[in-house]
Design a protein around this motif. Structure first.
Motif, mmCIF file in Angstrom:
data_model
loop_
_atom_site.group_PDB
_atom_site.id
_atom_site.type_symbol
_atom_site.label_atom_id
_atom_site.label_comp_id
_atom_site.label_asym_id
_atom_site.label_seq_id
_atom_site.Cartn_x
_atom_site.Cartn_y
_atom_site.Cartn_z
ATOM 1 N N LEU A 126 5.543 2.452 14.615
ATOM 2 C CA LEU A 126 4.579 2.932 13.892
ATOM 3 C C LEU A 126 4.190 1.384 12.914
ATOM 4 N N THR A 127 2.774 1.409 12.491
ATOM 5 C CA THR A 127 2.340 0.535 11.572
ATOM 6 C C THR A 127 2.683 1.228 10.304
ATOM 7 N N VAL A 128 3.520 0.735 9.379
ATOM 8 C CA VAL A 128 3.789 1.492 8.110
ATOM 9 C C VAL A 128 3.119 0.832 6.862
ATOM 10 N N ILE A 129 2.759 1.702 6.268
ATOM 11 C CA ILE A 129 1.586 1.462 5.042
ATOM 12 C C ILE A 129 2.411 2.032 3.936
ATOM 13 N N GLY A 130 3.104 1.349 2.940
ATOM 14 C CA GLY A 130 3.782 2.152 1.993
ATOM 15 C C GLY A 130 3.246 1.934 0.444
ATOM 16 N N THR A 131 3.409 2.665 -0.403
ATOM 17 C CA THR A 131 3.194 2.624 -1.534
ATOM 18 C C THR A 131 4.302 1.986 -2.486
ATOM 19 N N ALA A 132 3.974 1.087 -3.425
ATOM 20 C CA ALA A 132 4.981 0.544 -4.556
ATOM 21 C C ALA A 132 3.998 0.201 -5.493
ATOM 22 N N SER A 133 4.647 -0.124 -6.676
ATOM 23 C CA SER A 133 3.838 -0.283 -7.949
ATOM 24 C C SER A 133 4.432 -1.560 -8.779
ATOM 25 N N ARG A 134 5.569 -2.250 -8.497
ATOM 26 C CA ARG A 134 6.158 -2.865 -9.281
ATOM 27 C C ARG A 134 6.659 -3.958 -8.411
ATOM 28 N N PRO A 135 6.648 -5.482 -8.825
ATOM 29 C CA PRO A 135 7.102 -6.652 -7.726
ATOM 30 C C PRO A 135 8.681 -6.161 -7.271
ATOM 31 N N GLU A 136 9.228 -5.604 -8.013
ATOM 32 C CA GLU A 136 10.967 -5.522 -7.150
ATOM 33 C C GLU A 136 10.501 -4.402 -6.267
ATOM 34 N N THR A 137 9.813 -3.290 -6.511
ATOM 35 C CA THR A 137 9.668 -2.109 -5.475
ATOM 36 C C THR A 137 8.858 -2.562 -4.250
ATOM 37 N N VAL A 138 8.064 -3.467 -4.531
ATOM 38 C CA VAL A 138 7.123 -4.060 -3.375
ATOM 39 C C VAL A 138 8.081 -5.118 -2.390
ATOM 40 N N LYS A 139 8.882 -5.534 -3.022
ATOM 41 C CA LYS A 139 9.784 -6.426 -2.395
ATOM 42 C C LYS A 139 10.747 -5.708 -1.527
ATOM 43 N N TRP A 140 11.219 -4.702 -2.302
ATOM 44 C CA TRP A 140 12.241 -3.591 -1.675
ATOM 45 C C TRP A 140 11.612 -3.214 -0.264
ATOM 46 N N THR A 141 10.393 -2.455 -0.615
ATOM 47 C CA THR A 141 9.689 -1.913 0.628
ATOM 48 C C THR A 141 9.711 -2.783 1.735
ATOM 49 N N LYS A 142 8.961 -3.964 1.511
ATOM 50 C CA LYS A 142 8.907 -5.013 2.362
ATOM 51 C C LYS A 142 9.975 -5.357 3.180
ATOM 52 N N ASP A 143 11.150 -5.643 2.420
ATOM 53 C CA ASP A 143 12.493 -5.939 3.225
ATOM 54 C C ASP A 143 12.895 -4.538 3.934
ATOM 55 N N HIS A 144 12.723 -3.474 3.590
ATOM 56 C CA HIS A 144 12.773 -2.385 4.361
ATOM 57 C C HIS A 144 11.794 -2.027 5.717
ATOM 58 N N GLY A 145 10.953 -2.811 5.903
ATOM 59 C CA GLY A 145 9.882 -2.858 7.040
ATOM 60 C C GLY A 145 8.446 -2.379 6.931
ATOM 61 N N THR A 146 7.982 -2.254 5.705
ATOM 62 C CA THR A 146 6.673 -1.996 5.188
ATOM 63 C C THR A 146 5.784 -3.080 5.737
ATOM 64 N N ASP A 147 4.759 -2.848 6.405
ATOM 65 C CA ASP A 147 3.720 -4.045 7.215
ATOM 66 C C ASP A 147 2.773 -4.254 5.863
ATOM 67 N N ILE A 148 2.424 -2.949 5.010
ATOM 68 C CA ILE A 148 1.225 -3.304 4.405
ATOM 69 C C ILE A 148 1.677 -2.501 2.998
ATOM 70 N N VAL A 149 1.825 -2.885 1.735
ATOM 71 C CA VAL A 149 1.950 -2.277 0.724
ATOM 72 C C VAL A 149 0.605 -2.172 -0.301
ATOM 73 N N LEU A 150 0.660 -0.938 -0.611
ATOM 74 C CA LEU A 150 -0.715 -0.573 -1.616
ATOM 75 C C LEU A 150 0.036 -0.169 -3.027
ATOM 76 N N ASN A 151 -0.789 -0.527 -4.001
ATOM 77 C CA ASN A 151 -0.334 -0.035 -5.400
ATOM 78 C C ASN A 151 -0.698 1.267 -5.396
ATOM 79 N N HIS A 152 0.270 2.408 -5.892
ATOM 80 C CA HIS A 152 -0.155 3.761 -6.074
ATOM 81 C C HIS A 152 -0.743 4.010 -7.467
ATOM 82 N N HIS A 153 -0.906 2.856 -8.262
ATOM 83 C CA HIS A 153 -1.696 2.935 -9.523
ATOM 84 C C HIS A 153 -2.955 2.830 -9.509
ATOM 85 N N GLN A 154 -3.620 2.231 -8.478
ATOM 86 C CA GLN A 154 -4.903 2.040 -8.098
ATOM 87 C C GLN A 154 -5.230 2.930 -6.691
#
Ligand SMILES: NC(=O)c1ccc[n+]([C@@H]2O[C@H](COP(=O)([O-])OP(=O)(O)OC[C@H]3O[C@@H](n4cnc5c(N)ncnc54)[C@H](OP(=O)(O)O)[C@@H]3O)[C@@H](O)[C@H]2O)c1
Length: 342
Positions: free
Chosen positions: A180-208
């Protein structure tokens, strides 16, 4: 083995600032019967379910409430009906929310919801996995009925809300593994990096607002949504972002009625996932949790997925339990927190 063991528990639901919110206890080692294994617990993980259950006043106040729904350890005894495990086996499991949990040196657990510990993982790395893996696996492959055949998932996408938390970190890896194409939400630099490292293709900020962010990547709607945070708050967004005939699964209880009508014109599906359903209702497919943990163990050993452990605390005690609960309650967990050794 003496007939008393160390445990961390409580008699009353109290705030963490109260020293009696968790107590170092000495309680009897339970006896095995039926399908139960007696496991010597080596490591445990703490989940939001622990913090939620801690706030529920125990029903029997003369017996301590022992939480803990993620463990790895070694089988010491097996019940007369056991066929899957033998003394000496290393195992990992989440357990059953209706029974005493894994915050004790020895614990009884039904072998049908236990898996063999991955051989390549430490006890701490293994303890990080069961509850979140069972939740993510059941949500993706049983509730959302996502195919495990990559070819069938070509062109399909999933939105994972709270992708860098405990459940999100393993759900991301499993969704990516099946194409699947994985679109994940994360809001901080460290969580954005963590989720990309675990395979997320696109990261969206859940505070927007999520949909306008996704549109910038050329997507208007998604095939599947896995909601791992406030279901009420994300309901409108999910109804708007789900594709016609798409499927939404949430694991977080709602506080207000959900307007199912918003999904009607799209013939979209909404389904719950609750990891404890099978054990709580002794469903006929109870053994499937053994099978899921066996699969997770193999995927970890093959290096297809990685442990989501991010922090280990020593030893297991009332003081470290309070520290762990404080961290989970912050809502800012990255991956999984594990406590190891008595
Ligand atoms: N039904 C079940 O069987 C089941 C099983 C497991 C868990 N649960 C429930 O599912 C929820 C998630 O569990 P978990 O273990 O994955 O939690 P967790 O590890 O504590 O989740 C932490 C993550 O939540 C994200 N987050 C915080 N505020 C958010 C917001 N407003 N919108 C979206 N994401 C937000 C954070 O990302 P940032 O730091 O980047 O903001 C953080 O990485 C909990 O409520 C838990 O009780 C249910």
């Amino acid at each position: 083995m003496t007939n008393l063991m160390n445990a961390v528990g409580f008699y009353h639901a109290l705030p963490l600032s109260n020293p009696d919110s968790f107590l170092d206890l000495s309680v009897p080692v339970p006896e095995v019967t039926g399908h139960d294994l007696l496991v010597e617990v080596r490591a445990i993980s703490v989940n939001p379910v622990d913090t939620k259950q801690r706030l529920v006043e125990p029903k029997i106040e003369n017996q301590p409430r022992i939480l803990g729904f993620d463990a790895s350890g070694i089988v010491k005894k097996v019940g007369p009906n056991c066929t899957l495990f033998a003394p000496g086996d290393s195992v990992f499991y989440a357990g059953d929310v209706t029974r005493p949990g894994s915050n004790s040196h020895y614990q009884l657990v039904d072998e049908r919801i236990v898996g063999k510990k991955p051989t390549q993982a430490t006890f701490a790395e293994a303890a990080a996995m069961p509850l979140t893996s069972l939740t993510a696996y059941e949500a993706l492959f049983e509730r959302l009925a996502i195919s495990k055949n990559k070819l069938e998932n070509k062109g399909k996408s999933i939105l994972i809300i709270a992708a860098s938390g405990g459940v999100g970190s393993i759900a991301t890896q499993l969704a990516k593994h099946v194409g699947l194409t994985v679109i994940g939400t994360a809001s901080r630099p460290e969580t954005v990096k963590w989720t990309k490292d675990h395979g997320t293709d696109i990261v969206l900020n859940h505070h927007q607002p999520l949909q306008p962010q996704l549109k910038k990547y050329g997507y208007d709607q998604v095939s599947f949504i896995l909601c791992l945070n406030n279901t009420d708050a994300y309901w409108e967004t999910m109804a708007s972002m789900i594709a016609p005939q798409g499927k939404i699964c949430s694991i977080v209880e709602n506080e207000s009625p959900l307007e199912l009508g918003k999904l009607k014109s799209k013939s979209a599906t909404f389904v719950w996932e609750f990891m404890f359903t099978k054990a709580m209702y002794q469903t006929p497919d109870l053994l499937s949790q053994h099978d899921i943990l066996t699969t997770i163990s193999q995927l970890l050993d093959q290096g297809v997925i990685q442990t989501t452990l991010s922090e280990t605390i020593h030893p297991i005690s009332a003081a470290t339990m309070r520290q762990a609960h404080r961290k989970i309650e912050s809502g800012q967990m990255i991956g999984k927190l594990v406590l190891e050794n008595y």
